[in-house]
Write a protein that holds these residues in place. Structure first.
Motif, PDB file in Angstrom:
ATOM      1  N   LEU A 356      12.308  -4.911 -13.837  1.00 63.00           N
ATOM      2  CA  LEU A 356      10.888  -5.102 -13.789  1.00 63.00           C
ATOM      3  C   LEU A 356      10.516  -4.487 -12.320  1.00 63.00           C
ATOM      4  O   LEU A 356      11.042  -4.305 -11.379  1.00 63.00           O
ATOM      5  CB  LEU A 356      11.041  -6.795 -13.360  1.00 63.00           C
ATOM      6  N   PRO A 357       9.432  -3.979 -12.578  1.00 61.93           N
ATOM      7  CA  PRO A 357       8.629  -3.009 -11.637  1.00 61.93           C
ATOM      8  C   PRO A 357       8.525  -4.067 -10.546  1.00 61.93           C
ATOM      9  O   PRO A 357       8.219  -5.488 -10.485  1.00 61.93           O
ATOM     10  CB  PRO A 357       7.211  -2.876 -12.258  1.00 61.93           C
ATOM     11  N   ALA A 358       8.564  -3.540  -9.382  1.00 57.97           N
ATOM     12  CA  ALA A 358       8.558  -4.432  -8.000  1.00 57.97           C
ATOM     13  C   ALA A 358       7.308  -5.187  -7.852  1.00 57.97           C
ATOM     14  O   ALA A 358       7.092  -6.298  -7.598  1.00 57.97           O
ATOM     15  CB  ALA A 358       8.794  -3.482  -6.862  1.00 57.97           C
ATOM     16  N   ASP A 359       6.070  -4.544  -8.358  1.00 59.85           N
ATOM     17  CA  ASP A 359       4.800  -5.256  -8.270  1.00 59.85           C
ATOM     18  C   ASP A 359       4.796  -6.574  -8.965  1.00 59.85           C
ATOM     19  O   ASP A 359       4.233  -7.483  -8.713  1.00 59.85           O
ATOM     20  CB  ASP A 359       3.645  -4.244  -8.266  1.00 59.85           C
ATOM     21  N   GLU A 360       5.605  -6.416 -10.133  1.00 56.77           N
ATOM     22  CA  GLU A 360       5.352  -7.457 -11.122  1.00 56.77           C
ATOM     23  C   GLU A 360       6.311  -8.407 -10.683  1.00 56.77           C
ATOM     24  O   GLU A 360       5.987  -9.902 -11.045  1.00 56.77           O
ATOM     25  CB  GLU A 360       5.763  -6.952 -12.288  1.00 56.77           C
ATOM     26  N   GLU A 373       5.788  -9.733  -0.994  1.00 58.25           N
ATOM     27  CA  GLU A 373       5.161  -8.324  -0.992  1.00 58.25           C
ATOM     28  C   GLU A 373       6.290  -7.434  -1.781  1.00 58.25           C
ATOM     29  O   GLU A 373       7.117  -7.876  -2.179  1.00 58.25           O
ATOM     30  CB  GLU A 373       5.088  -7.765   0.536  1.00 58.25           C
ATOM     31  N   SER A 374       5.679  -6.121  -1.870  1.00 58.99           N
ATOM     32  CA  SER A 374       6.931  -5.221  -2.382  1.00 58.99           C
ATOM     33  C   SER A 374       7.483  -4.032  -1.494  1.00 58.99           C
ATOM     34  O   SER A 374       6.664  -3.859  -0.745  1.00 58.99           O
ATOM     35  CB  SER A 374       6.472  -4.523  -3.753  1.00 58.99           C
ATOM     36  N   ALA A 375       8.411  -3.640  -1.678  1.00 55.00           N
ATOM     37  CA  ALA A 375       9.041  -2.497  -1.065  1.00 55.00           C
ATOM     38  C   ALA A 375       9.811  -1.257  -2.134  1.00 55.00           C
ATOM     39  O   ALA A 375      10.066  -1.693  -3.060  1.00 55.00           O
ATOM     40  CB  ALA A 375       9.914  -2.831  -0.072  1.00 55.00           C
ATOM     41  N   GLU A 376       9.919  -0.074  -1.460  1.00 52.65           N
ATOM     42  CA  GLU A 376      10.371   0.882  -2.655  1.00 52.65           C
ATOM     43  C   GLU A 376      12.102   0.868  -2.545  1.00 52.65           C
ATOM     44  O   GLU A 376      12.517   0.995  -3.767  1.00 52.65           O
ATOM     45  CB  GLU A 376      10.114   2.204  -1.697  1.00 52.65           C
ATOM     46  N   THR A 377      12.549   0.288  -1.498  1.00 48.55           N
ATOM     47  CA  THR A 377      14.019   0.364  -1.479  1.00 48.55           C
ATOM     48  C   THR A 377      14.408  -0.943  -0.674  1.00 48.55           C
ATOM     49  O   THR A 377      13.761  -1.394  -0.105  1.00 48.55           O
ATOM     50  CB  THR A 377      14.712   1.566  -0.874  1.00 48.55           C
TER      51      THR A 377
END
Length: 411
Positions: A356-360, A373-377
């Motif tokens: 699932l994409p982090a933003d979802e 919130e979201s992060a890349e890693t």
């Protein structure tokens, strides 16, 4: 191997039966089998049964799935992880026997495991269902020594059915005529299905709350069945839900009249189930003030188990780093966690097509009432949390696939 069948999951026994016949039926030359199905707790219960057997000096083969860091984790031969060269040779043998015929990856690897188990002496084989039970590739054992069904909940609906009763029917497919079955805590509609199938097959049941009881009392664990009472330490695997898993393991060991009860609850090892990370690059990156944990639960029942574990821990601001698959009930997983956590940082699972994409994931957390919130890693998420709260408890969670990535990254 993946080119031999277009689907990763395709539940039927026809292909497995054909391949096992081509391999001269290794499933007929196995030590006594303990077959374990269920939605949650299969691995922990199996780990405790193994610890109890090994505490008594017995040798156990083990087959589990999925793996976390390396594929060979799925197969233990008489207690030891299978060697890489041995596994490669077995897979080559299976592929040669199968030829160009259709076979899934899990089916082929299960047949390879049966070959290995048939050739190395052991006292028991602990066999975990991959998915469901009735038409899972492991369900080719005509007469196991014992079956176990851990708690059944909603998961994998696209394969097992939309209702708890339908899913329980698939899990109960491992029941065999006349073979005892240990049943962990169940919702009434699931237990009704299991009991009805057991009655048709004449399979004796040992049901939680009826034939055995297990509970925490005064910092100890009490197990009781018709054979008497055991006063034991609390399980070394953390979380209140492990009391029920320990109870199922002890009921299994008592049904077999084998094993050591205290070893079952104090020596079990099962990574990524509320596992405290104490060493490695991620721990070093977190810094000395951060308490770092890892859990692979991924459905609403798993979220509830994590929530209960957090509520029983000493008070401390808890921040989640969460990555999930797009096949899961993400909000259902997060809802029970909401009262126990200060924030959630969502990540995508590297290398997983079904992530699932982090933003979802972030948006689902917000719908569940969690500041997110979201992060890349994972390391990026951990760094941001440490900056905000250098004395936090951080739990990386949401998927066994994410847990596997973390264990690989952490050495």
């Amino acid at each position: 191997m993946m080119t031999l069948h277009p689907k990763i999951i395709d539940l039927t026994l026809d292909r497995v039966d054909r391949l096992l016949a081509a391999l001269d039926h290794p499933e007929h030359r196995l030590p006594p089998v303990i077959h374990v199905a269920g939605t949650n707790g299969k691995g922990s219960t199996l780990a405790m049964i193994r610890a109890g057997l090994e505490g008594a000096g017995l040798r156990a083969h083990v087959y589990t799935s999925p793996h976390l860091a390396r594929f060979h984790e799925r197969i233990r031969l008489a207690g030891d992880l299978i060697a890489e060269d041995h596994l490669t040779a077995l897979l080559d043998e299976v592929i040669a026997a199968n030829g160009p015929a259709s076979i899934t990856f899990f089916e082929a690897t299960t047949c390879a495991a049966f070959l290995a188990f048939s050739r190395v002496p052991a006292d028991y084989l602990l066999l975990e269902v991959g998915l469901g039970g009735r038409v899972d590739a492991t369900n080719v054992i005509d007469r196991p020594a014992l079956t176990v069904i851990t708690p059944v909940s909603i998961d994998h609906q696209q394969y097992l059915g939309e209702t708890l009763a339908a899913i329980a029917g698939e899990k109960a497919g491992i029941l065999k005529r006349g073979v005892p079955c240990v049943v962990g805590p169940q919702a009434p509609e699931a237990l009704e299905v299991i009991e009805a199938r057991a009655a048709r097959l004449g399979a004796p049941l040992l049901v939680h709350g009826q034939h055995w009881h297990c509970f925490a009392e005064a910092g100890r664990m009490v197990f009781q069945d018709e054979n008497g009472l055991l006063d034991l330490p609390l399980p070394n695997l953390p979380g209140p839900h492990q009391i029920d898993n320990a109870g199922a393991a002890l009921a299994a060991l008592r049904a077999l009249d084998r094993g050591v009860a205290e070893a079952a609850v104090t020596r079990a090892e099962w990574p990524a189930r509320m596992q405290r990370l104490r060493h490695g690059p991620l721990v070093e990156a977190a810094g000395p003030g951060i308490e770092l944990w890892l859990d692979g639960g991924h459905n609403p029942a798993g979220g509830g188990a994590v929530a209960a574990t957090l509520s029983a821990m000493p008070p401390r601001a808890t921040h989640l780093i969460c990555g999930m698959l797009n096949t899961k009930d993400v909000t259902g997983y997060m809802r029970p966690l909401a009262p126990h956590v200060a924030s959630l940082t969502a990540v995508s699972i590297p290398g997983e097509a079904a992530t699932l994409p982090a933003d979802e994931t972030r948006d689902a957390a917000r719908r569940a009432g969690i500041e997110a919130e979201s992060a890349e890693t994972v390391i990026g998420a951990l760094t941001a949390i440490r900056t905000r709260d250098p004395a936090a408890r951080v739990l990386i969670c949401g998927s066994l696939y994410l847990a596997g990535q973390v264990l690989r990254e952490n050495g």
